[in-house]
Design a protein around this motif. Structure first.
Motif, short mmCIF file in Angstrom:
data_model
loop_
_atom_site.label_atom_id
_atom_site.label_comp_id
_atom_site.label_asym_id
_atom_site.label_seq_id
_atom_site.Cartn_x
_atom_site.Cartn_y
_atom_site.Cartn_z
N ASP A 1 -29.54 29.26 -10.08
CA ASP A 1 -28.58 28.17 -10.30
C ASP A 1 -29.29 26.83 -10.44
OD1 ASP A 1 -26.47 29.94 -10.23
OD2 ASP A 1 -25.88 29.45 -8.17
N ALA A 2 -30.29 26.59 -9.63
CA ALA A 2 -31.05 25.35 -9.72
C ALA A 2 -31.74 25.24 -11.08
CB ALA A 2 -32.07 25.27 -8.59
N ALA A 3 -32.32 26.33 -11.53
CA ALA A 3 -32.98 26.34 -12.84
C ALA A 3 -31.97 26.09 -13.96
CB ALA A 3 -33.72 27.65 -13.06
N LEU A 4 -30.80 26.69 -13.87
CA LEU A 4 -29.75 26.49 -14.88
C LEU A 4 -29.34 25.02 -14.96
CD1 LEU A 4 -27.47 29.61 -14.32
CD2 LEU A 4 -28.81 29.09 -16.36
N VAL A 5 -29.15 24.40 -13.80
CA VAL A 5 -28.76 22.99 -13.78
C VAL A 5 -29.85 22.13 -14.43
CG1 VAL A 5 -28.34 21.01 -12.27
CG2 VAL A 5 -27.17 23.18 -11.84
N CYS A 6 -31.09 22.40 -14.11
CA CYS A 6 -32.19 21.63 -14.70
C CYS A 6 -32.27 21.85 -16.21
CB CYS A 6 -33.52 22.00 -14.04
SG CYS A 6 -33.65 21.40 -12.34
N LEU A 7 -32.08 23.06 -16.65
CA LEU A 7 -32.10 23.35 -18.09
C LEU A 7 -30.94 22.66 -18.80
CD1 LEU A 7 -33.09 27.13 -18.11
CD2 LEU A 7 -34.44 25.20 -19.00
N LEU A 8 -29.76 22.69 -18.20
CA LEU A 8 -28.61 22.01 -18.80
C LEU A 8 -28.85 20.50 -18.87
CD1 LEU A 8 -25.58 23.95 -17.30
CD2 LEU A 8 -26.22 23.79 -19.72
N ALA A 9 -29.44 19.94 -17.84
CA ALA A 9 -29.74 18.51 -17.84
C ALA A 9 -30.69 18.18 -18.99
CB ALA A 9 -30.35 18.09 -16.51
N GLU A 10 -31.72 18.97 -19.17
CA GLU A 10 -32.66 18.74 -20.28
C GLU A 10 -31.97 18.89 -21.63
OE1 GLU A 10 -35.88 17.59 -20.36
OE2 GLU A 10 -35.36 17.18 -18.28
N ARG A 11 -31.12 19.90 -21.74
CA ARG A 11 -30.40 20.13 -22.99
C ARG A 11 -29.53 18.93 -23.33
NH1 ARG A 11 -26.36 21.95 -26.06
NH2 ARG A 11 -26.67 23.81 -27.35
N PHE A 12 -28.81 18.40 -22.33
CA PHE A 12 -27.93 17.27 -22.58
C PHE A 12 -28.71 15.99 -22.87
CE2 PHE A 12 -24.51 20.01 -21.25
CZ PHE A 12 -23.47 19.58 -22.07
N LYS A 13 -29.90 15.84 -22.32
CA LYS A 13 -30.73 14.69 -22.68
C LYS A 13 -31.05 14.73 -24.17
CE LYS A 13 -32.90 14.17 -18.16
NZ LYS A 13 -34.12 14.43 -17.38
N ILE A 14 -31.38 15.91 -24.66
CA ILE A 14 -31.71 16.05 -26.08
C ILE A 14 -30.49 15.87 -26.95
CG2 ILE A 14 -32.59 17.67 -27.83
CD1 ILE A 14 -34.36 18.83 -25.50
N THR A 15 -29.36 16.46 -26.54
CA THR A 15 -28.16 16.31 -27.37
C THR A 15 -27.65 14.86 -27.36
OG1 THR A 15 -26.65 17.03 -25.59
CG2 THR A 15 -27.45 18.72 -27.14
N GLN A 16 -27.92 14.12 -26.29
CA GLN A 16 -27.57 12.69 -26.30
C GLN A 16 -28.41 11.96 -27.34
OE1 GLN A 16 -25.16 11.08 -25.14
NE2 GLN A 16 -24.46 12.03 -23.26
N ALA A 17 -29.69 12.31 -27.44
CA ALA A 17 -30.56 11.71 -28.46
C ALA A 17 -30.07 12.07 -29.85
CB ALA A 17 -32.01 12.15 -28.26
N VAL A 18 -29.65 13.31 -30.03
CA VAL A 18 -29.08 13.74 -31.32
C VAL A 18 -27.84 12.90 -31.63
CG1 VAL A 18 -27.91 15.63 -32.52
CG2 VAL A 18 -30.02 16.08 -31.25
N GLY A 19 -26.98 12.72 -30.63
CA GLY A 19 -25.76 11.94 -30.83
C GLY A 19 -26.05 10.51 -31.23
N ARG A 20 -27.05 9.89 -30.59
CA ARG A 20 -27.43 8.53 -30.95
C ARG A 20 -27.94 8.48 -32.39
NH1 ARG A 20 -29.10 8.77 -25.60
NH2 ARG A 20 -31.26 9.21 -26.16
N HIS A 21 -28.76 9.46 -32.75
CA HIS A 21 -29.28 9.53 -34.12
C HIS A 21 -28.14 9.69 -35.12
CE1 HIS A 21 -31.85 10.44 -37.51
NE2 HIS A 21 -31.11 11.51 -37.73
N LYS A 22 -27.20 10.59 -34.82
CA LYS A 22 -26.06 10.79 -35.72
C LYS A 22 -25.24 9.51 -35.87
CE LYS A 22 -25.10 15.75 -35.23
NZ LYS A 22 -24.07 16.71 -34.79
N ALA A 23 -25.04 8.79 -34.78
CA ALA A 23 -24.26 7.55 -34.83
C ALA A 23 -24.95 6.52 -35.73
CB ALA A 23 -24.05 7.00 -33.43
N VAL A 24 -26.25 6.36 -35.57
CA VAL A 24 -27.01 5.40 -36.37
C VAL A 24 -27.04 5.83 -37.84
CG1 VAL A 24 -29.34 4.47 -36.77
CG2 VAL A 24 -28.41 4.58 -34.46
N ALA A 25 -27.19 7.12 -38.07
CA ALA A 25 -27.30 7.64 -39.44
C ALA A 25 -25.94 7.84 -40.11
CB ALA A 25 -28.06 8.97 -39.43
#
Length: 92
Positions: free
Chosen positions: A17-41
């Motif tokens: 469970d701890a590993a899953l939470v950490c992986l989800l956190a990393e995934r959402f950090k990346i998808t937030q960057a994708v979202g910012r890129h999409k907004a700018v583009a």
């Protein structure tokens, strides 16, 4: 008297469970960057073609891992919906 076998299983579950939470956190950090890129583009927050490809890929991975593909699809759909919601917020 504590059940040592059950205690061992629960410790493993807690670690996973701890590993899953950490992986989800990393995934959402990346998808937030994708979202910012999409907004700018000026790109749309959702990409239905990509989403369907990811769902198909995850269903196959689930089958290979002997995990219920329906469960994996529901799990991924929940994540995708949350990512799209974040991307829509970033578009303002």
């Amino acid at each position: 008297m504590p059940d040592d076998v059950l205690k061992g299983y629960r410790k493993s579950i807690d670690n996973i469970d701890a590993a899953l939470v950490c992986l989800l956190a990393e995934r959402f950090k990346i998808t937030q960057a994708v979202g910012r890129h999409k907004a700018v583009a000026g790109l749309p927050p959702a990409d239905p073609g990509r989403e369907e490809a990811q769902i198909a890929r995850l269903r196959q991975l689930a089958e290979d891992a002997e995990l219920d593909p329906e469960f994996s699809e529901k799990f991924l759909r929940f994540i995708i919906d949350e990512v799209i919601r974040h991307h829509e917020q970033l578009r303002g």
